[in-house]
Design a protein around this motif. Structure first.
Motif, PDB file in Angstrom:
ATOM      1  N   UNK A  47       0.819  -1.209   0.000  1.00  0.00           N
ATOM      2  CA  UNK A  47       0.000   0.000   0.000  1.00  0.00           C
ATOM      3  C   UNK A  47       0.855   1.261   0.000  1.00  0.00           C
ATOM      4  N   UNK A  48       1.927   1.266   0.783  1.00  0.00           N
ATOM      5  CA  UNK A  48       2.796   2.441   0.811  1.00  0.00           C
ATOM      6  C   UNK A  48       3.487   2.673  -0.528  1.00  0.00           C
ATOM      7  N   UNK A  49       3.905   1.616  -1.194  1.00  0.00           N
ATOM      8  CA  UNK A  49       4.560   1.771  -2.493  1.00  0.00           C
ATOM      9  C   UNK A  49       3.596   2.381  -3.500  1.00  0.00           C
ATOM     10  N   UNK A  50       2.371   1.876  -3.533  1.00  0.00           N
ATOM     11  CA  UNK A  50       1.427   2.389  -4.533  1.00  0.00           C
ATOM     12  C   UNK A  50       0.895   3.768  -4.179  1.00  0.00           C
ATOM     13  N   UNK A  51       0.900   4.127  -2.906  1.00  0.00           N
ATOM     14  CA  UNK A  51       0.502   5.489  -2.541  1.00  0.00           C
ATOM     15  C   UNK A  51       1.659   6.466  -2.710  1.00  0.00           C
ATOM     16  N   UNK A  52       2.884   6.000  -2.526  1.00  0.00           N
ATOM     17  CA  UNK A  52       4.055   6.853  -2.586  1.00  0.00           C
ATOM     18  C   UNK A  52       4.476   7.137  -4.031  1.00  0.00           C
ATOM     19  N   UNK A  53       4.563   6.106  -4.856  1.00  0.00           N
ATOM     20  CA  UNK A  53       5.071   6.257  -6.221  1.00  0.00           C
ATOM     21  C   UNK A  53       3.902   6.383  -7.185  1.00  0.00           C
ATOM     22  N   UNK A  54       3.623   7.557  -7.591  1.00  0.00           N
ATOM     23  CA  UNK A  54       2.487   7.817  -8.493  1.00  0.00           C
ATOM     24  C   UNK A  54       2.764   7.351  -9.916  1.00  0.00           C
ATOM     25  N   UNK A  55       4.038   7.162 -10.263  1.00  0.00           N
ATOM     26  CA  UNK A  55       4.385   6.736 -11.618  1.00  0.00           C
ATOM     27  C   UNK A  55       4.338   5.231 -11.806  1.00  0.00           C
ATOM     28  N   UNK A  56       4.357   4.474 -10.712  1.00  0.00           N
ATOM     29  CA  UNK A  56       4.363   3.016 -10.813  1.00  0.00           C
ATOM     30  C   UNK A  56       2.965   2.515 -11.120  1.00  0.00           C
ATOM     31  N   UNK A  57       2.773   2.091 -12.334  1.00  0.00           N
ATOM     32  CA  UNK A  57       1.506   1.495 -12.743  1.00  0.00           C
ATOM     33  C   UNK A  57       1.851   0.267 -13.567  1.00  0.00           C
ATOM     34  N   UNK A  58       1.504  -0.884 -13.041  1.00  0.00           N
ATOM     35  CA  UNK A  58       1.768  -2.116 -13.777  1.00  0.00           C
ATOM     36  C   UNK A  58       0.598  -2.371 -14.724  1.00  0.00           C
ATOM     37  N   UNK A  59      -0.616  -2.393 -14.209  1.00  0.00           N
ATOM     38  CA  UNK A  59      -1.808  -2.494 -15.048  1.00  0.00           C
ATOM     39  C   UNK A  59      -2.579  -1.181 -14.942  1.00  0.00           C
ATOM     40  N   UNK A  60      -3.323  -1.031 -13.901  1.00  0.00           N
ATOM     41  CA  UNK A  60      -3.989   0.227 -13.571  1.00  0.00           C
ATOM     42  C   UNK A  60      -3.833   0.382 -12.063  1.00  0.00           C
ATOM     43  N   UNK A  61      -3.845   1.576 -11.575  1.00  0.00           N
ATOM     44  CA  UNK A  61      -3.512   1.827 -10.166  1.00  0.00           C
ATOM     45  C   UNK A  61      -4.364   0.978  -9.215  1.00  0.00           C
ATOM     46  N   UNK A  62      -5.681   1.007  -9.378  1.00  0.00           N
ATOM     47  CA  UNK A  62      -6.546   0.257  -8.459  1.00  0.00           C
ATOM     48  C   UNK A  62      -6.454  -1.244  -8.698  1.00  0.00           C
ATOM     49  N   UNK A  63      -6.232  -1.638  -9.927  1.00  0.00           N
ATOM     50  CA  UNK A  63      -6.064  -3.058 -10.219  1.00  0.00           C
ATOM     51  C   UNK A  63      -4.762  -3.583  -9.609  1.00  0.00           C
ATOM     52  N   UNK A  64      -3.722  -2.766  -9.629  1.00  0.00           N
ATOM     53  CA  UNK A  64      -2.459  -3.148  -8.983  1.00  0.00           C
ATOM     54  C   UNK A  64      -2.651  -3.351  -7.484  1.00  0.00           C
ATOM     55  N   UNK A  65      -3.310  -2.406  -6.846  1.00  0.00           N
ATOM     56  CA  UNK A  65      -3.550  -2.512  -5.401  1.00  0.00           C
ATOM     57  C   UNK A  65      -4.384  -3.744  -5.090  1.00  0.00           C
ATOM     58  N   UNK A  66      -5.433  -3.988  -5.869  1.00  0.00           N
ATOM     59  CA  UNK A  66      -6.291  -5.160  -5.661  1.00  0.00           C
ATOM     60  C   UNK A  66      -5.505  -6.455  -5.859  1.00  0.00           C
ATOM     61  N   UNK A  67      -4.656  -6.491  -6.876  1.00  0.00           N
ATOM     62  CA  UNK A  67      -3.853  -7.689  -7.137  1.00  0.00           C
ATOM     63  C   UNK A  67      -2.951  -8.016  -5.950  1.00  0.00           C
ATOM     64  N   UNK A  68      -2.248  -7.008  -5.420  1.00  0.00           N
ATOM     65  CA  UNK A  68      -1.325  -7.278  -4.322  1.00  0.00           C
ATOM     66  C   UNK A  68      -2.047  -7.557  -3.009  1.00  0.00           C
ATOM     67  N   UNK A  69      -3.226  -7.014  -2.810  1.00  0.00           N
ATOM     68  CA  UNK A  69      -4.023  -7.379  -1.630  1.00  0.00           C
ATOM     69  C   UNK A  69      -4.451  -8.843  -1.739  1.00  0.00           C
ATOM     70  N   UNK A  70      -4.897  -9.254  -2.923  1.00  0.00           N
ATOM     71  CA  UNK A  70      -5.281 -10.661  -3.121  1.00  0.00           C
ATOM     72  C   UNK A  70      -4.068 -11.585  -2.971  1.00  0.00           C
ATOM     73  N   UNK A  71      -2.922 -11.162  -3.477  1.00  0.00           N
ATOM     74  CA  UNK A  71      -1.690 -11.932  -3.328  1.00  0.00           C
ATOM     75  C   UNK A  71      -1.357 -12.118  -1.852  1.00  0.00           C
TER      76      UNK A  71
END
Length: 98
Positions: A47-71
């Protein structure tokens, strides 16, 4: 200078913590003793990485967060319970991991 490599390094640390925690949780459930996993730390890193780095988008911002929460949930809860059941049935109650 972009922070992309640093962010990816933190994501890798989070994934490694999840895998270590999965091993520790499985071992604890099978042997009924030993160290427990590391709950919440990798999720906080994700969560901190995706909130801190606004340029990091692997797929889409919310999809990335959802993927890593599920992981995180998968490797903290689902895999250790499944593996402990499989190992206990395979060895008929005698733990394989000592």
């Amino acid at each position: 200078m972009t922070m992309f490599p640093v962010s990816m390094m933190f994501l890798l640390v989070g994934v490694l913590l999840d895998l270590l925690s999965c091993y520790l949780n499985t071992r604890k459930q099978v042997t009924k003793s030993g160290a427990s996993g590391i709950p919440g730390v990798s999720l906080a890193i994700y969560l901190l990485v995706f909130l801190w780095d606004r340029e990091l988008v692997i797929w889409a911002k919310y999809l990335d967060i959802l993927f890593f929460i599920c992981f995180y949930v998968f490797f903290q809860h689902v895999v250790p319970k499944f593996l402990s059941r499989v190992l206990k049935k395979k060895n008929r109650g005698q733990p394989l991991i000592k």
